[in-house]
Write a protein that holds these residues in place. Structure first.
Motif, PDB file in Angstrom:
ATOM      1  N   THR A  44       0.303   1.450  28.557  1.00  0.00           N
ATOM      2  CA  THR A  44      -1.127   1.460  28.888  1.00  0.00           C
ATOM      3  C   THR A  44      -1.908   2.626  28.286  1.00  0.00           C
ATOM      4  OG1 THR A  44      -0.670   2.665  30.956  1.00  0.00           O
ATOM      5  CG2 THR A  44      -0.707   0.251  31.060  1.00  0.00           C
ATOM      6  N   ALA A  45      -1.251   3.709  27.932  1.00  0.00           N
ATOM      7  CA  ALA A  45      -1.968   4.907  27.472  1.00  0.00           C
ATOM      8  C   ALA A  45      -2.456   4.785  26.035  1.00  0.00           C
ATOM      9  CB  ALA A  45      -1.063   6.133  27.601  1.00  0.00           C
ATOM     10  N   ILE A  46      -1.854   3.901  25.262  1.00  0.00           N
ATOM     11  CA  ILE A  46      -2.198   3.737  23.845  1.00  0.00           C
ATOM     12  C   ILE A  46      -3.037   2.470  23.689  1.00  0.00           C
ATOM     13  CG2 ILE A  46      -1.222   3.414  21.524  1.00  0.00           C
ATOM     14  CD1 ILE A  46       1.312   4.886  22.709  1.00  0.00           C
ATOM     15  N   PRO A  47      -4.137   2.525  22.934  1.00  0.00           N
ATOM     16  CA  PRO A  47      -5.029   1.355  22.812  1.00  0.00           C
ATOM     17  C   PRO A  47      -4.457   0.291  21.877  1.00  0.00           C
ATOM     18  CG  PRO A  47      -5.844   3.133  21.421  1.00  0.00           C
ATOM     19  CD  PRO A  47      -4.665   3.691  22.182  1.00  0.00           C
ATOM     20  N   TRP A  48      -3.387  -0.354  22.311  1.00  0.00           N
ATOM     21  CA  TRP A  48      -2.701  -1.318  21.464  1.00  0.00           C
ATOM     22  C   TRP A  48      -3.633  -2.436  20.992  1.00  0.00           C
ATOM     23  CZ3 TRP A  48       1.469   0.826  19.907  1.00  0.00           C
ATOM     24  CH2 TRP A  48       2.287   1.592  20.761  1.00  0.00           C
ATOM     25  N   ASP A  49      -4.597  -2.824  21.809  1.00  0.00           N
ATOM     26  CA  ASP A  49      -5.491  -3.932  21.456  1.00  0.00           C
ATOM     27  C   ASP A  49      -6.414  -3.591  20.288  1.00  0.00           C
ATOM     28  OD1 ASP A  49      -4.380  -5.424  23.465  1.00  0.00           O
ATOM     29  OD2 ASP A  49      -5.988  -5.031  24.920  1.00  0.00           O
ATOM     30  N   GLN A  50      -6.514  -2.290  19.975  1.00  0.00           N
ATOM     31  CA  GLN A  50      -7.371  -1.889  18.862  1.00  0.00           C
ATOM     32  C   GLN A  50      -6.677  -2.024  17.504  1.00  0.00           C
ATOM     33  OE1 GLN A  50      -9.280   1.943  19.321  1.00  0.00           O
ATOM     34  NE2 GLN A  50      -9.652   1.611  21.509  1.00  0.00           N
ATOM     35  N   PHE A  51      -5.397  -2.339  17.513  1.00  0.00           N
ATOM     36  CA  PHE A  51      -4.703  -2.440  16.233  1.00  0.00           C
ATOM     37  C   PHE A  51      -5.109  -3.724  15.515  1.00  0.00           C
ATOM     38  CE2 PHE A  51      -1.089  -3.668  13.519  1.00  0.00           C
ATOM     39  CZ  PHE A  51      -1.148  -2.589  12.648  1.00  0.00           C
ATOM     40  N   ASP A  52      -5.542  -3.562  14.259  1.00  0.00           N
ATOM     41  CA  ASP A  52      -5.994  -4.681  13.438  1.00  0.00           C
ATOM     42  C   ASP A  52      -5.082  -4.806  12.220  1.00  0.00           C
ATOM     43  OD1 ASP A  52      -7.278  -6.629  12.013  1.00  0.00           O
ATOM     44  OD2 ASP A  52      -9.166  -5.534  11.767  1.00  0.00           O
TER      45      ASP A  52
END
Length: 310
Positions: free
Chosen positions: A48-56
Motif C-alpha cells: 500500500t505504501a508504493i503508488p503501484w497504480d501509477q505505473f504506466d
C-alpha cells in the motif's frame, strides 16, 4: 551418540550455554533504542505504501521492461539473502550474554525490514512483466551471497568484526548505491520504492556506527587486527566481486545482469549507471576509511584490475 556428534561438528555460536535470565529490558543504549522506536514508527507496507497504480508500462519499450524485471528480480534475490541470514545475527546477539537489549530489539525489526525490501522488489518485478526466480545464467555466488550467516555463527569471529565488515562497510555502500538510484529514477513508482528502502537502509547504517562507538572502549590490538582482516575479506570477496556493483565482475554469466542494470538505469526505472555507482563506491569507501581511522582500524586502498584504486 549425541556427544560424539557434537564433538564432530564445527563449533558454532549455537553451542554457547544459553542464559536468558535475568532478563534486563531497561534501555542501555538510548541512541540504539531510538532507532528501534523510529523503525516501528516509520514501518511501511509494500502493498500500500508504493503508488503501484501509477505505473504506466506503455511508456517503456519491451527491452526496457524485460531489463527492469530482471534487475528488480535480482534486487529481490539479494534482499532475500538478508531475510534469510538476518535471524542468525539475532541469534548471535541473544546467545552472547553481554549484548544489550537495545541491539536485540533493533535487529528484530531489521529482519522485518529486509523482508519488506524483498517483497517490494518482487512486486515491482511483477508490475514490469513478471518476477524471475533465477538469472538467465547462473552467476557467481559472490553476486548474491555475502556469507553473513557463516561469519556471525562462527564463535572465532567476534560480533564486532561482523558489524564492522557487514554493517559499517556493507550497509554504508548499499545506502550510497540507493542514493544514486534515487537520483537516477524518473518513474514515480521506482522513485518511491527506492526512497522507502533508502530510509530503512539509513537506520541500518546508523545502528552499525552507533553500536561500534559504544563498543570502542573494549577494542584491543588483537580485536582491531581481526576487524581489519574481516573487513578486507568482505571488500575483496564481496564488494569488489559484484555484490552491490554487478559490473565489477564482467563475464558471460554476469553479462545479462550487467545489461539489465544499465538499461534499467537509462530508463529511469530504479537503477544507476556503472559510472555513477563507481563514483559512489569510491566515495563511500573513502568515508568508511576516514570514520574508522580514529578507532585504529585501517582499511587499505584496493587495486581493482579494471577500475583502479578504490
Amino acid at each position: 551418540m549425541s556427544a560424539v556428534m557434537a564433538e564432530s561438528r564445527p563449533r558454532s555460536v549455537l553451542d554457547f550455554e544459553e542464559k536468558r535470565f535475568p532478563l534486563e529490558l531497561k534501555p542501555a543504549l538510548p541512541d540504539i533504542r531510538e532507532l528501534w522506536d523510529k523503525a516501528n514508527k516509520h514501518a511501511w507496507d509494500p502493498n500500500t505504501a508504493i503508488p503501484w497504480d501509477q505505473f504506466d508500462a506503455s511508456k517503456y519499450s519491451r527491452e526496457q521492461l524485460d531489463a527492469a524485471r530482471l534487475y528488480w528480480s535480482r534486487r529481490a534475490w539479494t534482499e532475500y539473502t538478508g531475510t534469510a541470514e538476518s535471524p542468525a545475527v539475532l541469534l548471535r546477539l541473544i546467545m552472547e550474554a553481554d549484548r544489550e537489549i537495545d541491539a536485540k530489539l533493533f535487529w528484530s525489526v531489521q529482519t522485518l525490514e529486509e523482508t519488506r525490501h524483498c517483497m517490494a522488489s518482487y512486486l515491482f518485478a511483477e508490475k514490469l512483466g513478471g518476477y524471475l526466480s533465477a538469472p538467465p545464467k547462473q552467476a557467481p555466488k559472490s553476486t548474491s551471497h555475502r556469507g553473513i550467516r557463516d561469519k556471525v555463527l562462527n564463535p572465532d569471529i567476534s560480533f564486532e568484526a561482523f558489524v564492522i565488515a557487514h554493517i559499517c562497510i556493507g550497509e554504508t555502500i548499499a545506502a550510497k548505491m540507493f542514493e544514486e538510484r534515487r537520483r537516477s529514477a524518473t518513474d514515480p513508482v521506482a522513485k518511491e520504492l527506492v526512497r522507502l528502502i533508502l530510509k530503512d537502509e539509513t537506520r541500518h547504517i546508523q545502528f552499525g556506527w552507533r553500536y561500534m562507538a559504544h563498543r570502542v572502549k573494549n577494542f584491543t590490538p588483537e580485536l582491531i587486527a581481526e576487524m581489519e582482516r574481516i573487513a578486507i575479506d568482505v571488500m575483496e570477496n564481496s564488494e569488489l566481486k559484484g555484490f552491490h556493483c554487478i559490473w565489477m565482475l564482467p563475464n558471460e554469466h554476469t553479462q545479462p545482469l550487467i545489461d539489465a542494470n544499465n538499461i534499467t538505469a537509462e530508463a529511469g526505472l530504479g537503477g544507476a549507471t556503472p559510472e555513477r555507482e563507481l563514483a559512489a563506491l569510491i566515495e563511500s569507501v573513502g568515508e568508511i576509511r576516514q570514520n574508522m581511522a580514529p578507532w585504529g582500524i585501517r582499511i587499505p586502498v584496493f587495486d581493482h584490475p579494471q577500475f583502479g584504486r578504490i
